[in-house]
Enzyme design. Structure first.
Site, PDB file in Angstrom:
ATOM      1  CB  CYS A  94     -40.057  11.124  -3.843  1.00 41.37           C
ATOM      2  SG  CYS A  94     -38.304  11.110  -4.176  1.00 41.37           S
ATOM      3  NE  ARG A  97     -44.281  14.942  -0.751  1.00 47.44           N
ATOM      4  CZ  ARG A  97     -44.278  14.773   0.584  1.00 47.44           C
ATOM      5  NH1 ARG A  97     -45.221  15.344   1.292  1.00 47.44           N
ATOM      6  NH2 ARG A  97     -43.357  14.082   1.180  1.00 47.44           N
ATOM      7  CD1 TRP A 156     -36.270  17.639  -4.713  1.00 47.97           C
ATOM      8  CD2 TRP A 156     -35.053  16.389  -3.328  1.00 47.97           C
ATOM      9  NE1 TRP A 156     -35.378  18.457  -4.082  1.00 47.97           N
ATOM     10  CE2 TRP A 156     -34.610  17.721  -3.234  1.00 47.97           C
ATOM     11  CE3 TRP A 156     -34.434  15.424  -2.546  1.00 47.97           C
ATOM     12  CZ2 TRP A 156     -33.588  18.110  -2.384  1.00 47.97           C
ATOM     13  CZ3 TRP A 156     -33.411  15.800  -1.695  1.00 47.97           C
ATOM     14  CH2 TRP A 156     -32.986  17.135  -1.634  1.00 47.97           C
ATOM     15  CG  ASN A 182     -39.883   9.934  -0.309  1.00 49.54           C
ATOM     16  OD1 ASN A 182     -38.763  10.385  -0.528  1.00 49.54           O
ATOM     17  ND2 ASN A 182     -40.756  10.531   0.493  1.00 49.54           N
ATOM     18  N   GLY A 183     -36.998   7.990  -0.333  1.00 45.41           N
ATOM     19  CA  GLY A 183     -36.050   7.649   0.728  1.00 45.41           C
ATOM     20  C   GLY A 183     -34.715   7.246   0.115  1.00 45.41           C
ATOM     21  CD  GLU A 224     -38.174  32.303   7.799  1.00 43.58           C
ATOM     22  OE1 GLU A 224     -37.238  31.521   8.057  1.00 43.58           O
ATOM     23  OE2 GLU A 224     -39.100  32.008   7.036  1.00 43.58           O
ATOM     24  CE  LYS A 237     -39.827  31.434   3.682  1.00 40.03           C
ATOM     25  NZ  LYS A 237     -39.185  30.788   4.754  1.00 40.03           N
ATOM     26  CD  GLU A 281     -37.353  28.900   1.386  1.00 43.54           C
ATOM     27  OE1 GLU A 281     -37.191  27.681   1.267  1.00 43.54           O
ATOM     28  OE2 GLU A 281     -37.918  29.403   2.368  1.00 43.54           O
ATOM     29  CG  HIS A 301     -17.032  41.280  14.870  1.00 44.46           C
ATOM     30  ND1 HIS A 301     -15.944  41.660  15.610  1.00 44.46           N
ATOM     31  CD2 HIS A 301     -18.124  41.722  15.547  1.00 44.46           C
ATOM     32  CE1 HIS A 301     -16.339  42.266  16.707  1.00 44.46           C
ATOM     33  NE2 HIS A 301     -17.664  42.327  16.705  1.00 44.46           N
ATOM     34  CE  LYS A 328     -44.330  23.267   3.186  1.00 44.24           C
ATOM     35  NZ  LYS A 328     -43.941  24.667   3.528  1.00 44.24           N
TER      36      LYS A 328
HETATM   37  C1  AGP Z   1     -38.588  26.828   4.775  1.00 47.14           C
HETATM   38  O1  AGP Z   1     -39.030  27.883   3.915  1.00 47.14           O
HETATM   39  C2  AGP Z   1     -38.027  25.674   4.047  1.00 47.14           C
HETATM   40  N1  AGP Z   1     -38.995  25.108   3.173  1.00 47.14           N
HETATM   41  C3  AGP Z   1     -37.316  24.684   4.923  1.00 47.14           C
HETATM   42  O2  AGP Z   1     -36.241  25.372   5.536  1.00 47.14           O
HETATM   43  C4  AGP Z   1     -38.137  24.026   6.061  1.00 47.14           C
HETATM   44  O3  AGP Z   1     -38.465  24.985   7.035  1.00 47.14           O
HETATM   45  C5  AGP Z   1     -37.269  22.947   6.714  1.00 47.14           C
HETATM   46  O4  AGP Z   1     -36.989  21.966   5.731  1.00 47.14           O
HETATM   47  C6  AGP Z   1     -37.928  22.288   7.928  1.00 47.14           C
HETATM   48  O5  AGP Z   1     -39.106  21.630   7.513  1.00 47.14           O
HETATM   49  P1  AGP Z   1     -40.127  21.142   8.674  1.00 47.14           P
HETATM   50  O6  AGP Z   1     -40.606  22.384   9.368  1.00 47.14           O
HETATM   51  O7  AGP Z   1     -41.211  20.409   7.944  1.00 47.14           O
HETATM   52  O8  AGP Z   1     -39.350  20.252   9.614  1.00 47.14           O
END
Ligand code: AGP
Length: 614
Positions: free
Chosen positions: A2, A28, A76, A102-103, A489, A493, A496, A512, A609
């Site tokens: 949020c 975010r 969110w 937020n939380g 990674e 990418k 997401e 395997h 984010k």
């Molecule tokens: C990465 O593309 C994502 N947005 C997500 O996996 C992110 O890396 C993860 O939430 C960790 O966030 P941080 O690096 O702010 O701790």
């Protein structure tokens, strides 16, 4: 997560500023938004599910204009579906108070039942609304707003950043509080401002006060009074935040993600240039982090992170073990904190985090500290909780990363890990001066090599691959050794931002089980760098081809390219730095496929984010 904004001004209308603040925080991730303003002795609000544009439409007739105090929120969803009713702000039973949050309030249901037992009627399914009624009840008993907020939060178990807007005989009042998710404030002669992300305050000031856990702040134009949760006054000195507003503009790029991919050569330079000691073949870090005494005291490194940052952690393990000879464990923060971990003496828990506010990473590192570990952080936000709590800090200088899919922060994390690994090796004698100088030279060459990957010759090739396979059934990314995490990674990418199924796997593991997935519609991306593992990856490519699979090879191994359906050539570098060069085309591939599929690249569905809740 949020986004929260709040403003109380001497005069003028706050609606435009609140909406602009929410727009800056859009990156975010959210699924509804709303604002509340205080005017004419009442709190009035508008809130809508969906994108911010729907809220702006609801405000277009100007019916909330003229108020000099207000709060805003992008939600969110955690408790309650993303509907108009569940969007923030939330009010109590009358129209004198509104809050945004937020939380998570973990004991919200018992408090809700208690309040309902006293005749309170709820209008949403959210945990947040509980606080609105608690504060309202305390106000009715005569508390001033800060006292009412403190007393109400004392009943709450959980973590939160909250802003409370109230109005009464003395006009509007604005109070905020923090326990966990970040909250920052600034003041000018015209007013006082709060936001859950410093980027929301840059239009007003760069002298930012970052609230600490337990702080409760009362904002009035030009002044802020901060107390602890028990009411004791506390001073928080403003910190100068240097990032310029350019950091939050896309410039000539269509998306923040593409801009941030292209910023990577500069990010590598910013994250290393002041730390290189070429004559000594060594690095030095601000604040004396990882100095000789500390470096020599380490028995084991426990890397803790989430998501992309964890992939950087996996790469860091190869670097630290390979260059410094120190045993390294790596774990998901969300697993580490609940598996009852056992740590050996002289362990350092190394957190890797772009935001420095990821709830699981913060909690896991706190647990490691309770178990006797010292703590360190590789982080991109100097003002973050992770940085404040760490014993040793190596900041990345990627600048604010707005795209939800992390790119430049990842590269900066891997570069920072490399410099730490060399530093540890130099302190412990596993790297001598001459070899240190070679490792530095290879790092200094990296920036230009990344630049070549961003030139048309490569980006055009990546786009060809994306055009051919953007409607495939799915992707499997394979890598070996230090490039196994690159496969993870690359898959993340793509997942997401394009919403396609993709998974990363150690190439040696494919036989395997995952090899059962191989069929013409399944695209295998093989990450293959010249070196001792190249012929192993070539064998995996042959195994895929023998089953009718399609292979795209990415890397510096010509032999792999020769037997693949398509290939993306990457400049040769050391084993240690190859993950960075191999990742860049995969970032571009994810971007191009998502773009061809018409996805919302900078604000992918369901994603946030910074995941400041569990
Ligand atoms: C990465 O593309 C994502 N947005 C997500 O996996 C992110 O890396 C993860 O939430 C960790 O966030 P941080 O690096 O702010 O701790």
């Amino acid at each position: 997560m949020c986004g929260i904004v709040g403003t109380i001004r001497v005069e003028g209308s706050v609606v435009k500023g609140l909406i602009e603040g929410l727009r800056v925080l859009e990156y975010r991730g959210y699924d509804s938004s709303g604002i509340a303003v205080a005017r004419n002795g009442a709190v009035e609000l508008e809130k809508r599910a969906g994108r911010l544009a729907r809220l702006e439409e609801a405000l277009a007739d100007g019916h909330l204009e003229g108020a000099r105090a207000g709060i805003g929120h992008t939600r969110w969803a955690t408790h309650g579906a993303p509907t108009d009713a569940n969007a923030h702000p939330h009010t109590g039973s009358d129209d004198r108070l509104a809050i945004v949050h937020n939380g998570i309030f973990e004991n919200w249901l018992e408090l809700k039942h208690e309040l309902e037992g006293e005749g309170v009627r709820f209008s949403s399914d959210t945990d947040t609304e509980v606080l609105a009624h608690l504060v309202e009840r305390r106000r009715a008993e005569g508390d001033d707003l800060p006292s009412a907020v403190r007393a109400s939060l004392a009943r709450i178990r959980g973590y939160y950043a909250v802003a409370v807007l109230s109005t009464g005989a003395n006009g509007p009042e604005l109070v905020c509080a923090r326990q966990g998710p970040p909250l920052a404030i600034c003041t000018t002669d015209e007013g006082a401002y709060l936001a859950s992300d410093v980027l929301g305050l840059l239009p007003y000031s760069r002298d930012i006060v970052f609230l600490r856990d337990g702080d409760v702040a009362e904002l009035t134009p030009g002044a802020v009074r901060i107390t602890t949760k028990s009411g004791a006054p506390v001073e928080r000195a403003p910190e100068r935040f240097e990032a310029d507003s350019e950091a939050v503009s896309k410039g000539d790029f269509e998306h923040f993600m593409l801009k941030e991919i292209h910023e990577q050569p500069e990010v590598i330079a910013r994250t290393t240039v002041d730390r290189i000691r070429a004559d000594a073949g060594d690095f030095v870090f601000e604040g004396g982090a990882f100095d000789d005494d500390f470096a020599r005291s380490i028995a084991r490194v426990q890397i803790i992170a989430c998501g992309t940052a964890l992939h950087a952690g996996w790469i860091a393990r190869y670097m630290i073990e390979g260059l410094a000879g120190i045993p390294v464990d790596v774990d998901f923060a969300s697993e580490f904190r609940y598996r009852n971990p056992r740590l050996v003496p002289d362990t350092v828990a190394l957190a890797i985090s772009q935001s420095g506010e990821t709830a699981d990473t913060l909690a896991a590192v706190r647990l490691a500290r309770e178990l006797g570990a010292s703590t360190a952080a590789i982080c991109n936000m100097a003002s973050s909780t992770q940085v404040r709590e760490a014993d040793q800090v190596v900041l990345t200088h990627a600048g604010p990363e707005v795209g939800v899919a992390s790119t430049k922060a990842f590269v900066a994390q891997v570069v920072a890990a490399y410099t730490i690994a060399v530093r540890l090796g130099r302190a412990r004698g596993t790297i001598d001066r001459e070899r240190g100088q070679v490792l530095i030279a290879e790092l200094e060459a990296l920036r230009a090599q990344v630049q070549t990957l961003l030139a048309e010759r490569v980006t055009g090739r990546v786009l060809e691959v994306a055009r051919r396979y953007h409607e495939a059934k799915g992707f499997m990314f394979l890598g070996r050794g230090i490039n196994f995490p690159v496969a993870l990674e690359g898959a993340l990418k793509l997942k997401e931002i394009s919403y396609m199924h993709a998974e990363g796997y150690p190439a040696g593991e494919m036989k395997h089980g995952p090899i059962a997935l191989i069929e013409p519609g399944m695209i295998v991306v093989a990450v293959s760098s010249r070196g001792p593992l190249a012929e192993k990856v070539r064998a995996n490519i042959e195994q895929v081809k023998a089953r009718g699979g399609v292979v795209v090879s990415v890397g510096s191994d010509a032999g792999s390219h020769a037997i693949s359906d398509m290939s993306i050539e990457v400049p040769e570098t050391s084993e240690w730095l190859s993950p960075i060069l191999n990742t860049v085309p995969l970032q571009l591939l994810a971007y191009d496929i998502a773009h061809l599929r018409g996805c919302d690249i900078d604000k992918p569905r369901n994603l946030a984010k910074s995941v400041t809740v569990e």
